[in-house]
Design a protein around this motif. Sequence first.
Motif, PDB file in Angstrom:
ATOM      1  N   VAL A  80       0.844  -1.193   0.000  1.00  0.00           N
ATOM      2  CA  VAL A  80       0.000   0.000   0.000  1.00  0.00           C
ATOM      3  C   VAL A  80       0.879   1.243   0.000  1.00  0.00           C
ATOM      4  CG1 VAL A  80      -1.745   1.306   1.271  1.00  0.00           C
ATOM      5  CG2 VAL A  80      -1.845  -1.202   1.230  1.00  0.00           C
ATOM      6  N   TYR A  81       0.511   2.227  -0.835  1.00  0.00           N
ATOM      7  CA  TYR A  81       1.181   3.522  -0.861  1.00  0.00           C
ATOM      8  C   TYR A  81       0.175   4.596  -0.466  1.00  0.00           C
ATOM      9  CZ  TYR A  81       4.728   1.071  -3.612  1.00  0.00           C
ATOM     10  OH  TYR A  81       5.684   0.186  -4.044  1.00  0.00           O
ATOM     11  N   VAL A  82       0.498   5.373   0.554  1.00  0.00           N
ATOM     12  CA  VAL A  82      -0.372   6.456   0.989  1.00  0.00           C
ATOM     13  C   VAL A  82      -0.172   7.655   0.071  1.00  0.00           C
ATOM     14  CG1 VAL A  82      -0.998   8.002   2.889  1.00  0.00           C
ATOM     15  CG2 VAL A  82      -0.187   5.670   3.375  1.00  0.00           C
ATOM     16  N   VAL A  83      -1.238   8.124  -0.546  1.00  0.00           N
ATOM     17  CA  VAL A  83      -1.174   9.307  -1.415  1.00  0.00           C
ATOM     18  C   VAL A  83      -1.617  10.500  -0.569  1.00  0.00           C
ATOM     19  CG1 VAL A  83      -1.952  10.351  -3.563  1.00  0.00           C
ATOM     20  CG2 VAL A  83      -1.685   7.864  -3.416  1.00  0.00           C
ATOM     21  N   ASP A  84      -0.664  11.342  -0.217  1.00  0.00           N
ATOM     22  CA  ASP A  84      -0.889  12.345   0.826  1.00  0.00           C
ATOM     23  C   ASP A  84      -1.816  13.488   0.437  1.00  0.00           C
ATOM     24  OD1 ASP A  84       0.717  11.297   2.998  1.00  0.00           O
ATOM     25  OD2 ASP A  84       2.455  11.683   1.738  1.00  0.00           O
ATOM     26  N   HIS A  85      -1.936  13.786  -0.850  1.00  0.00           N
ATOM     27  CA  HIS A  85      -2.761  14.928  -1.258  1.00  0.00           C
ATOM     28  C   HIS A  85      -3.463  14.593  -2.575  1.00  0.00           C
ATOM     29  CE1 HIS A  85      -3.846  19.010  -2.580  1.00  0.00           C
ATOM     30  NE2 HIS A  85      -3.765  19.330  -1.292  1.00  0.00           N
ATOM     31  N   PRO A  86      -4.706  15.060  -2.746  1.00  0.00           N
ATOM     32  CA  PRO A  86      -5.435  14.752  -3.985  1.00  0.00           C
ATOM     33  C   PRO A  86      -4.666  15.123  -5.252  1.00  0.00           C
ATOM     34  CG  PRO A  86      -6.927  15.691  -2.385  1.00  0.00           C
ATOM     35  CD  PRO A  86      -5.561  15.781  -1.776  1.00  0.00           C
ATOM     36  N   ASN A  87      -3.899  16.224  -5.227  1.00  0.00           N
ATOM     37  CA  ASN A  87      -3.149  16.641  -6.418  1.00  0.00           C
ATOM     38  C   ASN A  87      -2.097  15.616  -6.825  1.00  0.00           C
ATOM     39  OD1 ASN A  87      -4.609  18.983  -6.538  1.00  0.00           O
ATOM     40  ND2 ASN A  87      -3.085  20.242  -5.478  1.00  0.00           N
ATOM     41  N   GLU A 119      -5.898   6.965  -0.738  1.00  0.00           N
ATOM     42  CA  GLU A 119      -6.009   8.385  -0.409  1.00  0.00           C
ATOM     43  C   GLU A 119      -5.850   8.652   1.077  1.00  0.00           C
ATOM     44  OE1 GLU A 119      -9.152  12.130  -0.961  1.00  0.00           O
ATOM     45  OE2 GLU A 119      -9.726  10.098  -1.540  1.00  0.00           O
ATOM     46  N   ALA A 120      -5.096   9.702   1.393  1.00  0.00           N
ATOM     47  CA  ALA A 120      -4.939  10.150   2.772  1.00  0.00           C
ATOM     48  C   ALA A 120      -5.957  11.240   3.097  1.00  0.00           C
ATOM     49  CB  ALA A 120      -3.524  10.680   2.988  1.00  0.00           C
ATOM     50  N   PHE A 121      -6.207  11.422   4.390  1.00  0.00           N
ATOM     51  CA  PHE A 121      -7.028  12.527   4.880  1.00  0.00           C
ATOM     52  C   PHE A 121      -6.279  13.233   5.999  1.00  0.00           C
ATOM     53  CE2 PHE A 121     -10.111   9.756   2.894  1.00  0.00           C
ATOM     54  CZ  PHE A 121     -11.027  10.635   2.325  1.00  0.00           C
ATOM     55  N   LYS A 122      -6.715  14.425   6.333  1.00  0.00           N
ATOM     56  CA  LYS A 122      -6.102  15.143   7.449  1.00  0.00           C
ATOM     57  C   LYS A 122      -6.302  14.340   8.727  1.00  0.00           C
ATOM     58  CE  LYS A 122      -6.617  19.811   5.561  1.00  0.00           C
ATOM     59  NZ  LYS A 122      -7.229  21.163   5.747  1.00  0.00           N
ATOM     60  N   ALA A 123      -5.237  14.229   9.506  1.00  0.00           N
ATOM     61  CA  ALA A 123      -5.272  13.386  10.700  1.00  0.00           C
ATOM     62  C   ALA A 123      -5.849  14.126  11.897  1.00  0.00           C
ATOM     63  CB  ALA A 123      -3.874  12.872  11.020  1.00  0.00           C
ATOM     64  N   ASN A 124      -7.111  14.511  11.767  1.00  0.00           N
ATOM     65  CA  ASN A 124      -7.809  15.080  12.911  1.00  0.00           C
ATOM     66  C   ASN A 124      -9.224  14.506  12.967  1.00  0.00           C
ATOM     67  OD1 ASN A 124      -9.338  16.627  10.977  1.00  0.00           O
ATOM     68  ND2 ASN A 124      -7.741  18.162  10.994  1.00  0.00           N
ATOM     69  N   GLY A 125      -9.802  14.472  14.174  1.00  0.00           N
ATOM     70  CA  GLY A 125     -11.099  13.838  14.336  1.00  0.00           C
ATOM     71  C   GLY A 125     -11.046  12.383  13.907  1.00  0.00           C
ATOM     72  N   LEU A 126     -12.051  11.938  13.178  1.00  0.00           N
ATOM     73  CA  LEU A 126     -12.075  10.572  12.670  1.00  0.00           C
ATOM     74  C   LEU A 126     -10.911  10.308  11.727  1.00  0.00           C
ATOM     75  CD1 LEU A 126     -13.557   7.865  12.558  1.00  0.00           C
ATOM     76  CD2 LEU A 126     -15.010   8.811  10.758  1.00  0.00           C
ATOM     77  N   GLY A 127     -10.413  11.373  11.077  1.00  0.00           N
ATOM     78  CA  GLY A 127      -9.271  11.225  10.178  1.00  0.00           C
ATOM     79  C   GLY A 127      -8.037  10.696  10.872  1.00  0.00           C
ATOM     80  N   GLU A 128      -7.892  10.954  12.167  1.00  0.00           N
ATOM     81  CA  GLU A 128      -6.743  10.417  12.894  1.00  0.00           C
ATOM     82  C   GLU A 128      -6.805   8.896  12.958  1.00  0.00           C
ATOM     83  OE1 GLU A 128      -4.378  10.769  17.179  1.00  0.00           O
ATOM     84  OE2 GLU A 128      -6.329  11.757  16.918  1.00  0.00           O
ATOM     85  N   ALA A 129      -8.002   8.365  13.213  1.00  0.00           N
ATOM     86  CA  ALA A 129      -8.171   6.909  13.253  1.00  0.00           C
ATOM     87  C   ALA A 129      -7.944   6.307  11.869  1.00  0.00           C
ATOM     88  CB  ALA A 129      -9.568   6.566  13.758  1.00  0.00           C
ATOM     89  N   TYR A 130      -8.500   6.951  10.844  1.00  0.00           N
ATOM     90  CA  TYR A 130      -8.326   6.464   9.467  1.00  0.00           C
ATOM     91  C   TYR A 130      -6.841   6.419   9.104  1.00  0.00           C
ATOM     92  CZ  TYR A 130      -8.371   6.523   4.343  1.00  0.00           C
ATOM     93  OH  TYR A 130      -8.140   6.244   3.007  1.00  0.00           O
ATOM     94  N   MET A 131      -6.114   7.510   9.374  1.00  0.00           N
ATOM     95  CA  MET A 131      -4.699   7.575   9.001  1.00  0.00           C
ATOM     96  C   MET A 131      -3.854   6.623   9.840  1.00  0.00           C
ATOM     97  SD  MET A 131      -4.501   9.327   6.359  1.00  0.00           S
ATOM     98  CE  MET A 131      -2.696   9.195   6.284  1.00  0.00           C
TER      99      MET A 131
END
Length: 345
Positions: free
Chosen positions: A239-246, A315-327
């Motif tokens: 798995v490769y984490v893609v940090d930003h949509p761009n 796809e990555a998301f900002k690591a805050n709120g639920l995004g922290e658990a996802y990341m």
Amino acid sequence: METRIYKSSELKQAAQDIKDGKLVSFPTETVYGLGADATNVSAVKNVFKAKGRPADNPLIVHVDSIKMVEKYAEPLSDKAKKLIQTFWPGPLTIIFNLKPNVLSKVVTGGLTTAAFRNPRNKVTLGLIEEADTPIVGPSANTSGKPSPTTAQHVYHDLKGKIAGILDDGHTDVGVESTVLDMSSKNPAILRPGAVTAGEIAKVIGPVEDTAKLHRVKNSKEIPKAPGMKYKHYAPNAQVYVVDHPNMFNEAVHWAGEQNVKVGVMAIDSILNQINWPDNVETYSLGSDVKSASHLLFAGLRHFDNEPEVKSILAEAFKANGLGEAYMNRLNKSAGQVHFGQDHNK
């Protein structure tokens, strides 16, 4: 051994299996757990055997009430009671100090603490009540692999190894519960989940959000909670984490140059705007971080069933709120490998 899939209407038979020392997978709002009577040492040992789980990785104990917790834990503090009143039943696991000799070291990993959770799923609450015992419940998957969010995921990993699976459809949250340590002076989050540090702080005041720091580095050290020491959530493909949509513009070019099939996991707004090469298969994570968390493990398992897929861009998301658990889960599934930084190594 034949593994039976129980309907929710067959709860009593599933509970009888637990009473008889057998293993039964059960649904929660987060992921499916692998259940055994927490007071039956032989049954608990079989949980480790079925999963291939290291013996020093402690188990979460699922209960149906605060009364059941108080039978095993030392007297609960006022803060602990407030947490229970606010978040239980729900996706919050709380670590408490134990009374002497109330739970086997097989359950606790040899520690004097144990993690307790009161799940929100009504079927599982009924299972615990019917079995009349606390039930251990690590995720019902082969150790190290993506956690199961459907009964079919459990069957894929554990058929022939457990007595039954209590089927209640797809789980709601999709990532495991928050783990909060209340056994020390300062409350600390050891694993992020749907209940966030901010939500907890509103109830009991400041809490250390130290999930990133609480890693077990010494091979002899026993982790207080799951996910602190061993590899987790990893599919067969890298798995490769893609940090930003761009970055998907570069990722699509890279994917097209590969001689093997590449999987892509992203939200619909990204998937629909790119003309993907023929060797790319996409998997929708829905529309936002909530749906992505719900679908993350299902997506990883989807590509695990396709051996020709050797790489997965996620796809990555900002690591805050639920995004922290996802990341937290995504980074572990990738082994901290990020596209653009590590994909050419």
